[in-house]
Design a protein around this motif. Structure first.
Motif, mmCIF file in Angstrom:
data_model
loop_
_atom_site.group_PDB
_atom_site.id
_atom_site.type_symbol
_atom_site.label_atom_id
_atom_site.label_comp_id
_atom_site.label_asym_id
_atom_site.label_seq_id
_atom_site.Cartn_x
_atom_site.Cartn_y
_atom_site.Cartn_z
ATOM 1 N N UNK A 161 20.129 -7.226 90.384
ATOM 2 C CA UNK A 161 21.265 -6.691 91.138
ATOM 3 C C UNK A 161 22.166 -5.851 90.240
ATOM 4 N N UNK A 162 22.432 -6.333 89.027
ATOM 5 C CA UNK A 162 23.292 -5.602 88.097
ATOM 6 C C UNK A 162 22.667 -4.266 87.711
ATOM 7 N N UNK A 163 21.360 -4.250 87.503
ATOM 8 C CA UNK A 163 20.672 -3.002 87.150
ATOM 9 C C UNK A 163 20.689 -2.031 88.323
ATOM 10 N N UNK A 165 31.922 7.962 77.846
ATOM 11 C CA UNK A 165 31.524 8.086 79.247
ATOM 12 C C UNK A 165 30.300 7.247 79.610
ATOM 13 N N UNK A 166 30.000 6.274 78.777
ATOM 14 C CA UNK A 166 28.962 5.316 79.129
ATOM 15 C C UNK A 166 29.497 4.271 80.089
ATOM 16 N N UNK A 167 28.637 3.362 80.510
ATOM 17 C CA UNK A 167 29.043 2.296 81.432
ATOM 18 C C UNK A 167 28.803 0.933 80.793
ATOM 19 N N UNK A 168 29.660 -0.007 81.145
ATOM 20 C CA UNK A 168 29.486 -1.392 80.712
ATOM 21 C C UNK A 168 29.348 -2.249 81.964
ATOM 22 N N UNK A 169 28.205 -2.877 82.123
ATOM 23 C CA UNK A 169 27.989 -3.791 83.241
ATOM 24 C C UNK A 169 28.384 -5.194 82.810
ATOM 25 N N UNK A 197 36.621 7.123 78.288
ATOM 26 C CA UNK A 197 36.242 7.360 79.683
ATOM 27 C C UNK A 197 35.132 6.438 80.149
ATOM 28 N N UNK A 198 35.212 5.184 79.734
ATOM 29 C CA UNK A 198 34.145 4.220 80.024
ATOM 30 C C UNK A 198 34.246 3.701 81.465
ATOM 31 N N UNK A 199 33.116 3.550 82.107
ATOM 32 C CA UNK A 199 33.046 2.944 83.440
ATOM 33 C C UNK A 199 32.643 1.484 83.302
ATOM 34 N N UNK A 200 33.423 0.586 83.876
ATOM 35 C CA UNK A 200 33.072 -0.831 83.871
ATOM 36 C C UNK A 200 32.578 -1.206 85.261
ATOM 37 N N UNK A 201 31.437 -1.889 85.313
ATOM 38 C CA UNK A 201 30.805 -2.254 86.582
ATOM 39 C C UNK A 201 30.688 -3.775 86.645
ATOM 40 N N UNK A 208 25.729 -0.321 78.326
ATOM 41 C CA UNK A 208 25.640 -1.697 77.836
ATOM 42 C C UNK A 208 25.747 -2.698 78.972
ATOM 43 N N UNK A 209 25.200 -3.883 78.717
ATOM 44 C CA UNK A 209 25.272 -5.009 79.654
ATOM 45 C C UNK A 209 25.835 -6.204 78.886
ATOM 46 N N UNK A 210 26.937 -6.746 79.399
ATOM 47 C CA UNK A 210 27.562 -7.923 78.785
ATOM 48 C C UNK A 210 27.068 -9.165 79.512
ATOM 49 N N UNK A 211 26.379 -10.047 78.789
ATOM 50 C CA UNK A 211 25.795 -11.263 79.368
ATOM 51 C C UNK A 211 26.240 -12.500 78.602
ATOM 52 N N UNK A 212 27.471 -12.492 78.122
ATOM 53 C CA UNK A 212 27.971 -13.579 77.278
ATOM 54 C C UNK A 212 28.719 -14.613 78.104
#
Length: 341
Positions: free
Chosen positions: A151-153, A249-253, A273-277, A226-230
């Motif tokens: 779902x996150x991807x 301008x990258x994204x952090x899920x 300019x980071x997008x957080x999802x 990046x994906x934060x899974x901590x």
């Protein structure tokens, strides 16, 4: 029919309750066969959710990760013995813009609503997905956790820019492992970098391109997304470390759950300019996509077998307690219950 439900009534204490259900309803009746313990289940079991949450939600049957076999379908669409993965999210409405797992009215099993620790589970027809006959049942038991990463991807693919040469994954636990594995298979030409803090856990990430201890990350390390899974308080340090190293301008899920607010470096978040999802739970389409993906990628299933920490036969309430206690001492992988009670 009388259905037995195995409910947690207080810290480390289960009791059997009986519910009268009609077999002639529109529900499909499923007998659970393999269940998997989640960290959220453990927070209820050990009482660490706090007295207020426990008094509000208990008594309640635990477990929201599991598979089973169809026992009875009044319409005859599904034959007895059909293997299915059960979907814990139960929406009561539809919205054109908000997914079922984000609707505030949706119910979620083992979170204020009885989970899968029952003799039989009565499911609506969009609350399960049929599994392949040759499925590895112990891996399939934690399909729900895999759908979280899927779902996150999916959300990432809709919201992030299209330069996807390099991914960073923070977290060396079960979710980090699954997320890295799916990303490596979906983006075969991309570099996958994993950061964690436990050496023996990081050793399991043999399929990724680079692995780092969070205290030894090179200053020049860069990645597109990046994906934060901590999760927990550790997510604060993970997110800030990601912000330091991510390309503008990258994204952090964000996938890790924290019981308390965490502080993040908003100055650099804005400057880059980071997008957080944010992503939480999953729905029918995620389960369908996950089952299809695993059916087409046996190598992924083979790697997921590494996450089977232990398999425990459950025939009594004491067996349930023993499995939960064993899970508390397990440092890697998932605790699977063979549900024979």
């Amino acid at each position: 029919m009388i259905n037995q439900v195995y409910r947690l009534v207080s810290e480390r204490q289960f009791e059997i309750t009986y519910k009268d259900r009609s077999i002639n309803s529109d529900h499909v009746i499923v007998r659970p066969t393999h269940l998997s313990i989640c960290a959220a289940d453990q927070r209820y079991y050990t009482g660490s959710r706090g007295k207020e949450a426990l008094s509000e939600k208990l008594p309640m049957a635990l477990i929201h990760e599991g598979i089973g076999e169809v026992v009875y379908d009044s319409k005859g669409e599904y034959q007895p013995g059909t293997k299915v993965v059960m979907i814990p999210n139960t929406p009561v409405e539809k919205d054109d813009y908000i997914a079922e797992n984000y609707l505030r009215t949706s119910k979620f099993r083992s979170s204020g609503y009885d989970g899968f620790m029952q003799d039989y589970v009565f499911l609506e027809r969009d609350r399960f997905v049929v599994l392949p006959e040759d499925v590895n049942s112990n891996v399939a038991a934690f399909t729900e956790l895999i759908t979280i990463a899927m779902h996150a991807i999916t959300r990432f693919e809709k919201k992030a820019h299209n330069r996807r040469n390099t991914f960073g994954i923070w977290g060396d636990g079960n979710l980090g492992y699954i997320t890295a594995l799916l990303l490596k298979r979906k983006y075969k030409d991309s570099k996958i970098i994993v950061a964690g803090k436990t050496a023996f856990k990081l050793d399991n990430f043999s399929f990724v391109d680079e692995v780092y201890n969070i205290n030894e990350i090179p200053e020049n390390l860069k990645f597109d997304h990046a994906f934060e899974c901590v999760g927990g308080i550790g997510s604060q340090y993970a997110i800030n470390q990601i912000i330091d190293h991510i390309i503008p301008e990258g994204s952090i899920s964000i996938l890790g759950v924290s019981e308390y607010p965490v502080e993040i470096n908003t100055r650099m978040l804005l400057e880059k300019g980071i997008t957080m999802i944010g992503s939480s739970r999953s729905g029918y389409e995620d389960f369908k996509n996950t089952v299809d993906f695993l059916s087409e990628n046996q190598i992924v299933v083979d790697y997921l077998e590494t996450l089977i920490g232990s398999v425990n036969e459950v025939k009594t309430i004491q067996d349930i307690i023993d499995a939960f206690e064993k899970d508390l001492t397990t440092s890697w992988g998932k605790t699977v219950l063979e549900w024979k009670i």
